[in-house]
Design a protein around this motif. Sequence first.
Motif, mmCIF file in Angstrom:
data_model
loop_
_atom_site.group_PDB
_atom_site.id
_atom_site.type_symbol
_atom_site.label_atom_id
_atom_site.label_comp_id
_atom_site.label_asym_id
_atom_site.label_seq_id
_atom_site.Cartn_x
_atom_site.Cartn_y
_atom_site.Cartn_z
ATOM 1 N N ILE A 40 -4.073 -10.529 8.568
ATOM 2 C CA ILE A 40 -4.034 -10.584 10.032
ATOM 3 C C ILE A 40 -2.696 -11.155 10.502
ATOM 4 O O ILE A 40 -2.123 -10.692 11.505
ATOM 5 N N ALA A 41 -2.179 -12.149 9.786
ATOM 6 C CA ALA A 41 -0.898 -12.757 10.169
ATOM 7 C C ALA A 41 0.225 -11.721 10.124
ATOM 8 O O ALA A 41 1.112 -11.711 10.986
ATOM 9 N N ILE A 42 0.189 -10.834 9.149
ATOM 10 C CA ILE A 42 1.205 -9.773 9.076
ATOM 11 C C ILE A 42 1.097 -8.849 10.277
ATOM 12 O O ILE A 42 2.102 -8.468 10.888
ATOM 13 N N GLY A 43 -0.133 -8.481 10.636
ATOM 14 C CA GLY A 43 -0.327 -7.627 11.801
ATOM 15 C C GLY A 43 0.123 -8.289 13.087
ATOM 16 O O GLY A 43 0.756 -7.647 13.943
ATOM 17 N N VAL A 44 -0.210 -9.567 13.245
ATOM 18 C CA VAL A 44 0.195 -10.295 14.451
ATOM 19 C C VAL A 44 1.711 -10.409 14.517
ATOM 20 O O VAL A 44 2.315 -10.265 15.591
ATOM 21 N N ILE B 194 -9.301 -4.079 10.741
ATOM 22 C CA ILE B 194 -8.633 -3.385 11.848
ATOM 23 C C ILE B 194 -7.363 -4.102 12.302
ATOM 24 O O ILE B 194 -6.338 -3.478 12.587
ATOM 25 N N ALA B 195 -7.424 -5.436 12.374
ATOM 26 C CA ALA B 195 -6.340 -6.196 13.000
ATOM 27 C C ALA B 195 -4.976 -6.019 12.332
ATOM 28 O O ALA B 195 -3.965 -5.913 13.044
ATOM 29 N N PRO B 196 -4.864 -6.025 10.984
ATOM 30 C CA PRO B 196 -3.515 -5.981 10.395
ATOM 31 C C PRO B 196 -2.669 -4.812 10.889
ATOM 32 O O PRO B 196 -1.503 -4.988 11.250
ATOM 33 N N HIS B 197 -3.220 -3.620 10.903
ATOM 34 C CA HIS B 197 -2.452 -2.456 11.353
ATOM 35 C C HIS B 197 -2.809 -2.039 12.776
ATOM 36 O O HIS B 197 -1.999 -1.426 13.458
ATOM 37 N N GLY B 198 -4.032 -2.372 13.210
ATOM 38 C CA GLY B 198 -4.524 -1.852 14.478
ATOM 39 C C GLY B 198 -3.805 -2.388 15.688
ATOM 40 O O GLY B 198 -3.681 -1.686 16.702
ATOM 41 N N LEU B 199 -3.325 -3.634 15.631
ATOM 42 C CA LEU B 199 -2.629 -4.193 16.789
ATOM 43 C C LEU B 199 -1.418 -3.340 17.154
ATOM 44 O O LEU B 199 -1.257 -2.919 18.304
ATOM 45 N N LEU B 200 -0.561 -3.081 16.177
ATOM 46 C CA LEU B 200 0.647 -2.298 16.447
ATOM 47 C C LEU B 200 0.314 -0.829 16.669
ATOM 48 O O LEU B 200 0.890 -0.176 17.548
ATOM 49 N N LEU C 293 5.213 4.487 12.018
ATOM 50 C CA LEU C 293 5.521 4.442 10.586
ATOM 51 C C LEU C 293 5.312 3.036 10.044
ATOM 52 O O LEU C 293 4.746 2.855 8.953
ATOM 53 N N VAL C 294 5.724 2.033 10.814
ATOM 54 C CA VAL C 294 5.512 0.644 10.395
ATOM 55 C C VAL C 294 4.021 0.334 10.296
ATOM 56 O O VAL C 294 3.555 -0.252 9.308
ATOM 57 N N SER C 295 3.249 0.738 11.318
ATOM 58 C CA SER C 295 1.809 0.471 11.284
ATOM 59 C C SER C 295 1.141 1.246 10.153
ATOM 60 O O SER C 295 0.188 0.758 9.528
ATOM 61 N N GLY C 296 1.631 2.451 9.851
ATOM 62 C CA GLY C 296 1.081 3.223 8.746
ATOM 63 C C GLY C 296 1.330 2.551 7.411
ATOM 64 O O GLY C 296 0.465 2.557 6.515
ATOM 65 N N ILE C 297 2.518 1.974 7.243
ATOM 66 C CA ILE C 297 2.823 1.247 6.002
ATOM 67 C C ILE C 297 1.906 0.045 5.854
ATOM 68 O O ILE C 297 1.383 -0.243 4.768
ATOM 69 N N ILE C 298 1.681 -0.671 6.969
ATOM 70 C CA ILE C 298 0.774 -1.825 6.923
ATOM 71 C C ILE C 298 -0.637 -1.368 6.566
ATOM 72 O O ILE C 298 -1.318 -1.985 5.738
ATOM 73 N N VAL D 176 -1.082 -3.043 3.209
ATOM 74 C CA VAL D 176 -1.532 -4.404 3.502
ATOM 75 C C VAL D 176 -3.037 -4.465 3.719
ATOM 76 O O VAL D 176 -3.731 -5.307 3.138
ATOM 77 N N THR D 177 -3.571 -3.563 4.569
ATOM 78 C CA THR D 177 -4.994 -3.610 4.903
ATOM 79 C C THR D 177 -5.903 -3.565 3.672
ATOM 80 O O THR D 177 -6.834 -4.362 3.562
#
Length: 335
Positions: free
Chosen positions: A292-296, A216-222, A272-277, A281-282
């Motif tokens: 997680i570092a990418i999401g943060v 969840i964290a990589p994309h979920g934060l943004l 769009l950025v969070s969707g790409i992640i 990435v996820t």
Amino acid sequence: MDLDVFVTTHSPEWERLDRLARRGRRLTGAEVDELVELYQRAAVHLSQVRSGAPDPAVVARLTTLVARARSAVTSPGRPAWRDAAAFFTVGFPAALHRTRRWWLSTALLTTVVAVLVGWWVAAHPEVQSAIAAPSELHEMTRPGGQYETYYSSSPAASFAAQVWTNNAQVAALCLAFGAFLGLPVVAILLLNAANLGVGLGLMAAAGRLDVFLGLIAPHGLLELTAVFVAAGAGLRLGWTVIDPGPRRRTAALAQEGRAAMGMALGLAVVLLVSGIIEGFVTPSGLPTWARIAIGVTAEVAFLVYVFVLGRRAGRQGSTGDLDAGDLAAERPTAA
């Protein structure tokens, strides 16, 4: 016609017209009115000189001046790329910063609800049984189960596009439904918090909470921040219906509505950025800490954008609404 006297008399007007008509200059409403009036006068002066004392130098000067002024009067405005640049460097961050108390409060309360739902589901087996049969729960939470394979169930590009479209629609609905006293926005937030809490609780009960957070964290934060921003702005719009302040209710709703629709466009880029992640990435083979570092990093960049650029734009007087020169005149109201 005494040409020397004529030129001496009207030169200050021509010089003023030249300054107003200078390409790239942003004019106020009063300056636009002055530009039109001086342009009409200069056109008359050009006609008088041509008919009464056709001096080539004066005629050339006035012809160039009138042509430049006509171009300024009939110009369609600034290029679109300048408007887009101004929106993303001034208008959008200013709107985010101005509504920060609403969406930060929304984020806090929604997170608390999600955590409470997660604890309730994890701590009560009877609640888990009410959600699905034990075999179905095992299929969802086991290694390689539905929670993990969801992010790699489709090609990364199409999955990212699907996620982006869905989240952008949720954000737009939160902003649009704000006018209905914010009640639909609250319902959307509760539904999202419940869904997140159920996943949190089921994976925690299966002893795989770390895996869930790593997914969840990589994309979920943004992504969640963007939804919280949309919901907070929608709630602010709903509150404007109840308490417009010193403004007339229609004027207040128009101002807040324009800012909200502008935020919908800006949030579409954020999502769009969070969707790409989420798409690339996820589900990738990167270590959990790297994902997680990418999401943060993306989340921190967004917060810097809000609290540095947004604060600066707010201090300069921007609210996220249209520029004063692009708005129709309004009747004054008593404070």
